[in-house]
Write an enzyme that holds these catalytic residues in place. Structure first.
Site, mmCIF file in Angstrom:
data_model
loop_
_atom_site.group_PDB
_atom_site.id
_atom_site.type_symbol
_atom_site.label_atom_id
_atom_site.label_comp_id
_atom_site.label_asym_id
_atom_site.label_seq_id
_atom_site.Cartn_x
_atom_site.Cartn_y
_atom_site.Cartn_z
ATOM 1 N N GLY A 1 -1.401 -4.616 -3.015
ATOM 2 C CA GLY A 1 -1.466 -3.190 -2.732
ATOM 3 C C GLY A 1 -2.666 -2.782 -1.910
ATOM 4 O O GLY A 1 -3.216 -3.563 -1.121
ATOM 5 N N HIS A 2 -3.085 -1.535 -2.109
ATOM 6 C CA HIS A 2 -4.127 -0.893 -1.318
ATOM 7 C C HIS A 2 -5.449 -1.656 -1.404
ATOM 8 O O HIS A 2 -6.059 -1.975 -0.383
ATOM 9 C CB HIS A 2 -4.300 0.537 -1.846
ATOM 10 C CG HIS A 2 -5.205 1.403 -1.056
ATOM 11 N ND1 HIS A 2 -4.966 1.738 0.260
ATOM 12 C CD2 HIS A 2 -6.364 2.048 -1.403
ATOM 13 C CE1 HIS A 2 -5.927 2.549 0.693
ATOM 14 N NE2 HIS A 2 -6.786 2.738 -0.293
ATOM 15 N N PHE A 3 -5.905 -1.984 -2.617
ATOM 16 C CA PHE A 3 -7.152 -2.719 -2.806
ATOM 17 C C PHE A 3 -6.861 -4.214 -2.751
ATOM 18 O O PHE A 3 -6.944 -4.935 -3.751
ATOM 19 C CB PHE A 3 -7.789 -2.330 -4.147
ATOM 20 C CG PHE A 3 -8.499 -1.005 -4.123
ATOM 21 C CD1 PHE A 3 -9.837 -0.917 -3.758
ATOM 22 C CD2 PHE A 3 -7.836 0.166 -4.463
ATOM 23 C CE1 PHE A 3 -10.510 0.299 -3.738
ATOM 24 C CE2 PHE A 3 -8.495 1.393 -4.449
ATOM 25 C CZ PHE A 3 -9.828 1.461 -4.081
ATOM 26 N N ALA A 4 -6.562 -4.697 -1.568
ATOM 27 C CA ALA A 4 -6.067 -6.065 -1.410
ATOM 28 C C ALA A 4 -7.059 -7.122 -1.886
ATOM 29 O O ALA A 4 -6.656 -8.172 -2.396
ATOM 30 C CB ALA A 4 -5.698 -6.311 0.054
ATOM 31 N N ASP B 1 0.834 -1.199 0.000
ATOM 32 C CA ASP B 1 0.000 0.000 0.000
ATOM 33 C C ASP B 1 0.872 1.255 0.000
ATOM 34 O O ASP B 1 1.740 1.415 0.860
ATOM 35 C CB ASP B 1 -0.894 -0.016 1.244
ATOM 36 C CG ASP B 1 -2.010 1.012 1.204
ATOM 37 O OD1 ASP B 1 -1.834 2.073 0.575
ATOM 38 O OD2 ASP B 1 -3.055 0.753 1.822
#
Length: 285
Positions: free
Chosen positions: A262-265, A236
């Site tokens: 990343g952020h949107f796992a 992230d």
């Protein structure tokens, strides 16, 4: 196969027409899904399909996002978003649920939890920061902007464009072929709707109020000790792994899982994450 029907509904909450997705038996344990920036409840579609056959799953769009319609003059702050979520739960129930918080859903959900601790049966935290050490340099730069400061609105508006929206999905992932382009394409569509740009700028300039409340939320976690599952995309760009690990200071019995994404796992790691969520819901009932 146990594939749920998913209902798509609206509820009026103090003049805000809140869109929400709902699946599963209302008599089953409830999971309230609170999405993040720049997305909507659409980010949870696959998770709802995975869990809706066994659990009651509810996912609203926050004001300024997705299909939810706020009236003219609505003030876009995190306090007001929490007001709407609190009113949404008051109206629809049930009044005991596990809350899944992601990104913006974190500060909204923690405000609701602080107001209504009796509602919270459990907490699932996915890349939702509540600790100073979890803020990356990029996040600190955004948080530093204040309403009314010269150039602040222009500076934060720079992240409201398609390359940045797409980067939040693909950045930090292990295999970009697993990231469907529909997510960032739909998010950008909503960001570009009339009035949405100003709403998002107002929220970005209000984000510093969340950081100021971190000590209060940490105290709440220590005092109430909700059962907790912490799921974190380690790549992230906004919220770093130390922020995930910090939850264990206040919730030493929490379960922590880091994923190489990343952020949107959920976009890349849903096959690994959904069973963990289901097992957690089974444990806390």
């Amino acid at each position: 196969m146990d594939i749920p029907e998913v209902r798509h509904r609206f509820a009026d909450v103090g003049g805000v027409r809140v869109f929400y997705r709902e699946a599963g038996d209302p008599g089953a344990p409830t999971l309230l899904l609170l999405h993040g920036f720049p997305s909507s409840s659409a980010q949870f579609r696959r998770l709802i399909d995975a869990l809706g056959g066994r659990f009651h799953v509810v996912a609203p769009d926050l004001p300024g996002f997705g299909q939810t319609e706020a009236p003219a003059g609505f003030v876009y702050t995190f306090e007001r978003l929490a007001d709407v979520v609190e009113g949404f739960v008051e109206r629809l129930g049930p009044h005991r649920f596990t809350m899944y918080v992601f990104d913006y859903g974190g500060p909204v959900g923690m405000r609701v939890a602080a107001r209504r601790p009796e509602w919270i049966a459990g907490l699932i935290v996915q890349n939702a920061n509540a600790y100073d050490e979890g803020l990356s340099d990029l996040a600190r730069g955004l948080v530093a902007h204040r309403p009314g400061a010269p150039g602040a609105r222009e500076a934060v508006a720079e992240i409201l464009v398609l390359p940045v929206t797409r980067g939040q999905y693909e950045g930090g992932t292990s295999d970009a072929e697993l990231i469907a382009p529909d997510g960032w394409t739909l998010d950008q569509h909503y960001l570009d709707l009339p009035g949405r740009r100003d709403a998002q700028i107002d929220l970005l300039l209000d984000y510093h109020t969340n950081v100021a409340l971190y000590p209060d939320w940490q105290r709440w976690l220590r005092e109430h000790r909700p059962p907790a599952l912490v799921l974190w995309g380690a790549g992230d760009a906004f919220f770093t792994v130390p922020g995930a690990e910090a939850y264990l200071r206040d919730l030493p019995e929490a379960e922590l899982h880091l994923f190489p994404t990343g952020h949107f796992a959920l976009e890349e790691c849903l096959p690994e994450m959904a069973p963990l969520i289901a097992a957690f819901l089974d444990r806390i009932g």
